[in-house]
Scaffold this motif. Sequence first.
Motif, mmCIF file in Angstrom:
data_model
loop_
_atom_site.group_PDB
_atom_site.id
_atom_site.type_symbol
_atom_site.label_atom_id
_atom_site.label_comp_id
_atom_site.label_asym_id
_atom_site.label_seq_id
_atom_site.Cartn_x
_atom_site.Cartn_y
_atom_site.Cartn_z
ATOM 1 N N ILE A 139 -22.100 -14.845 15.980
ATOM 2 C CA ILE A 139 -22.402 -14.660 14.560
ATOM 3 C C ILE A 139 -21.133 -14.203 13.864
ATOM 4 O O ILE A 139 -20.464 -13.263 14.322
ATOM 5 C CB ILE A 139 -23.517 -13.619 14.363
ATOM 6 N N VAL A 140 -20.789 -14.854 12.773
ATOM 7 C CA VAL A 140 -19.631 -14.455 11.979
ATOM 8 C C VAL A 140 -20.108 -14.117 10.572
ATOM 9 O O VAL A 140 -20.686 -14.966 9.883
ATOM 10 C CB VAL A 140 -18.565 -15.570 11.918
ATOM 11 N N LEU A 141 -19.893 -12.874 10.175
ATOM 12 C CA LEU A 141 -20.250 -12.448 8.824
ATOM 13 C C LEU A 141 -19.015 -12.538 7.939
ATOM 14 O O LEU A 141 -17.922 -12.137 8.344
ATOM 15 C CB LEU A 141 -20.783 -11.012 8.837
ATOM 16 N N THR A 142 -19.193 -13.056 6.741
ATOM 17 C CA THR A 142 -18.084 -13.172 5.800
ATOM 18 C C THR A 142 -17.800 -11.817 5.180
ATOM 19 O O THR A 142 -18.617 -11.275 4.430
ATOM 20 C CB THR A 142 -18.404 -14.188 4.694
ATOM 21 N N GLY A 143 -16.641 -11.284 5.507
ATOM 22 C CA GLY A 143 -16.243 -9.980 5.004
ATOM 23 C C GLY A 143 -15.299 -10.078 3.826
ATOM 24 O O GLY A 143 -14.877 -11.154 3.422
ATOM 25 N N SER A 144 -14.970 -8.930 3.277
ATOM 26 C CA SER A 144 -14.062 -8.855 2.137
ATOM 27 C C SER A 144 -13.301 -7.540 2.197
ATOM 28 O O SER A 144 -13.825 -6.520 2.665
ATOM 29 C CB SER A 144 -14.853 -8.927 0.834
ATOM 30 N N ALA A 145 -12.076 -7.574 1.674
ATOM 31 C CA ALA A 145 -11.310 -6.329 1.564
ATOM 32 C C ALA A 145 -12.013 -5.337 0.648
ATOM 33 O O ALA A 145 -11.769 -4.132 0.727
ATOM 34 C CB ALA A 145 -9.905 -6.640 1.044
ATOM 35 N N HIS A 146 -12.915 -5.812 -0.194
ATOM 36 C CA HIS A 146 -13.681 -4.921 -1.069
ATOM 37 C C HIS A 146 -14.561 -3.960 -0.272
ATOM 38 O O HIS A 146 -14.992 -2.936 -0.808
ATOM 39 C CB HIS A 146 -14.557 -5.748 -2.010
ATOM 40 N N ALA A 147 -14.839 -4.268 0.987
ATOM 41 C CA ALA A 147 -15.685 -3.386 1.795
ATOM 42 C C ALA A 147 -15.074 -2.006 1.966
ATOM 43 O O ALA A 147 -15.780 -1.043 2.281
ATOM 44 C CB ALA A 147 -15.932 -4.017 3.165
ATOM 45 N N TRP A 148 -13.776 -1.893 1.777
ATOM 46 C CA TRP A 148 -13.089 -0.604 1.920
ATOM 47 C C TRP A 148 -12.823 0.032 0.564
ATOM 48 O O TRP A 148 -11.826 0.684 0.345
ATOM 49 C CB TRP A 148 -11.788 -0.790 2.697
ATOM 50 N N GLY A 150 -12.883 -1.495 -2.719
ATOM 51 C CA GLY A 150 -12.950 -2.570 -3.701
ATOM 52 C C GLY A 150 -12.324 -2.257 -5.040
ATOM 53 O O GLY A 150 -11.871 -1.143 -5.303
ATOM 54 N N GLN A 151 -12.302 -3.253 -5.880
ATOM 55 C CA GLN A 151 -11.777 -3.096 -7.222
ATOM 56 C C GLN A 151 -12.846 -2.533 -8.143
ATOM 57 O O GLN A 151 -14.039 -2.623 -7.871
ATOM 58 C CB GLN A 151 -11.265 -4.450 -7.731
ATOM 59 N N LYS A 152 -12.412 -1.984 -9.257
ATOM 60 C CA LYS A 152 -13.314 -1.245 -10.136
ATOM 61 C C LYS A 152 -14.444 -2.112 -10.675
ATOM 62 O O LYS A 152 -15.567 -1.629 -10.895
ATOM 63 C CB LYS A 152 -12.519 -0.644 -11.291
ATOM 64 N N ALA A 156 -20.919 -3.265 -6.995
ATOM 65 C CA ALA A 156 -22.073 -3.752 -6.230
ATOM 66 C C ALA A 156 -21.622 -4.683 -5.104
ATOM 67 O O ALA A 156 -22.136 -4.613 -3.982
ATOM 68 C CB ALA A 156 -23.053 -4.468 -7.156
ATOM 69 N N TYR A 157 -20.677 -5.549 -5.397
ATOM 70 C CA TYR A 157 -20.149 -6.468 -4.384
ATOM 71 C C TYR A 157 -19.520 -5.685 -3.234
ATOM 72 O O TYR A 157 -19.757 -5.986 -2.062
ATOM 73 C CB TYR A 157 -19.124 -7.392 -5.033
ATOM 74 N N ALA A 158 -18.729 -4.654 -3.563
ATOM 75 C CA ALA A 158 -18.095 -3.841 -2.530
ATOM 76 C C ALA A 158 -19.149 -3.185 -1.637
ATOM 77 O O ALA A 158 -19.003 -3.156 -0.407
ATOM 78 C CB ALA A 158 -17.207 -2.779 -3.175
ATOM 79 N N CYS A 159 -20.214 -2.674 -2.241
ATOM 80 C CA CYS A 159 -21.278 -2.044 -1.450
ATOM 81 C C CYS A 159 -21.948 -3.051 -0.532
ATOM 82 O O CYS A 159 -22.274 -2.737 0.621
ATOM 83 C CB CYS A 159 -22.309 -1.408 -2.373
ATOM 84 N N LEU A 248 -11.421 -9.294 11.648
ATOM 85 C CA LEU A 248 -10.279 -10.212 11.623
ATOM 86 C C LEU A 248 -9.947 -10.498 10.174
ATOM 87 O O LEU A 248 -10.768 -11.021 9.425
ATOM 88 C CB LEU A 248 -10.636 -11.501 12.361
ATOM 89 N N ARG A 249 -8.735 -10.130 9.748
ATOM 90 C CA ARG A 249 -8.341 -10.260 8.344
ATOM 91 C C ARG A 249 -7.433 -11.475 8.124
ATOM 92 O O ARG A 249 -6.411 -11.611 8.787
ATOM 93 C CB ARG A 249 -7.606 -9.010 7.855
ATOM 94 N N ILE A 250 -7.809 -12.307 7.176
ATOM 95 C CA ILE A 250 -6.951 -13.396 6.705
ATOM 96 C C ILE A 250 -6.948 -13.262 5.186
ATOM 97 O O ILE A 250 -7.817 -13.800 4.486
ATOM 98 C CB ILE A 250 -7.465 -14.773 7.144
ATOM 99 N N THR A 251 -5.987 -12.500 4.662
ATOM 100 C CA THR A 251 -6.061 -12.053 3.268
ATOM 101 C C THR A 251 -4.765 -12.166 2.493
ATOM 102 O O THR A 251 -4.650 -11.572 1.412
ATOM 103 C CB THR A 251 -6.514 -10.583 3.227
ATOM 104 N N SER A 252 -3.783 -12.902 2.990
ATOM 105 C CA SER A 252 -2.482 -12.990 2.322
ATOM 106 C C SER A 252 -1.845 -11.612 2.182
ATOM 107 O O SER A 252 -1.069 -11.348 1.272
ATOM 108 C CB SER A 252 -2.627 -13.649 0.940
ATOM 109 N N GLY A 253 -2.200 -10.712 3.118
ATOM 110 C CA GLY A 253 -1.639 -9.373 3.121
ATOM 111 C C GLY A 253 -2.365 -8.375 2.243
ATOM 112 O O GLY A 253 -1.992 -7.214 2.171
ATOM 113 N N GLU A 254 -3.450 -8.828 1.591
ATOM 114 C CA GLU A 254 -4.197 -7.935 0.700
ATOM 115 C C GLU A 254 -5.044 -6.972 1.507
ATOM 116 O O GLU A 254 -5.741 -7.362 2.446
ATOM 117 C CB GLU A 254 -5.106 -8.757 -0.214
ATOM 118 N N TYR A 255 -4.995 -5.725 1.154
ATOM 119 C CA TYR A 255 -5.870 -4.728 1.783
ATOM 120 C C TYR A 255 -6.194 -3.681 0.738
ATOM 121 O O TYR A 255 -5.358 -2.875 0.368
ATOM 122 C CB TYR A 255 -5.201 -4.092 3.003
ATOM 123 N N ILE A 256 -7.411 -3.735 0.207
ATOM 124 C CA ILE A 256 -7.811 -2.826 -0.873
ATOM 125 C C ILE A 256 -8.219 -1.480 -0.282
ATOM 126 O O ILE A 256 -9.108 -1.443 0.555
ATOM 127 C CB ILE A 256 -8.973 -3.436 -1.678
#
Length: 256
Positions: A139-148, A150-152, A156-159, A248-256
């Motif tokens: 199972i692969v869940l689609t993650g986001s740097a917003h999980a840590w 996120g932007q202002k 809700a998306y970050a949560c 596993l991060r593939i984010t162009s170096g982005e880490y929020i």
Amino acid sequence: MQQKRLQDKVIIISGGTKGVGRAFAEAAAMEGAKVVIGGRDVNAGMDIVKNICMLGTDGAFVYTNLLETGDCGKPFALAYEKFGRVDGFFNYAGVTPLSPLDTCDEDTFDSVMDINFKAAFFCCQHAVHYMRQSGGGSIVLTGSAHAWGGQKDRAAYACSKGALLTLMEHMAHQYAAEQIRCNYLVLGWTPTDGEISLRNSLGESEAELRKRAAAVLPMGRMCESNDYMEALIYLMSDASSMMTGSILRITSGEYI
């Protein structure tokens, strides 16, 4: 002739008619997988199935409205009925509306959590059920740097993405003994149809979006759908059979 990395695996993709989900449906088929897509765009779904069959494997589409919990099991039931097993599930379906904490209304909050977390939770419930009968799966869940944090404007998306991260860790711990794996693939800033539509609604063109993103991303450009394909193929393949509970991060170096 070299064995295809996903030969005869049965992989389900939620939100597989657009963006990274669509790209992976075709990439997985090129690697020999049978692909079942759940989504709401019937025409796009049938078009992708046609492409999958042209690649020499097999696929299916089932109309799935993830706002209806009862629909979450449809792709899994179809896959098991048609192909006799379920080996992989890529949870791609998601929404990313503006949702700052100080102005987010209840309807926006509910829509984000219902699609991004609640639907994923119940899809994973079905994935575990069918993977048990298949001897395991990925199972692969689609993650986001917003999980840590996120932007202002994405509270809700970050949560929702933080909740998915907890779900991934829970499944990785609880189902490893059954050879059911779960990992969290952090996608970077990607010019998907949804992202472009959102920016257009705010008066920003795709060209302007790409230029602005390139100026702030450490590696100098947005991620494209194809940037994620090798990681997804690896996570769904036997090569990653001992990998679970990983980020596993593939984010162009982005880490929020």
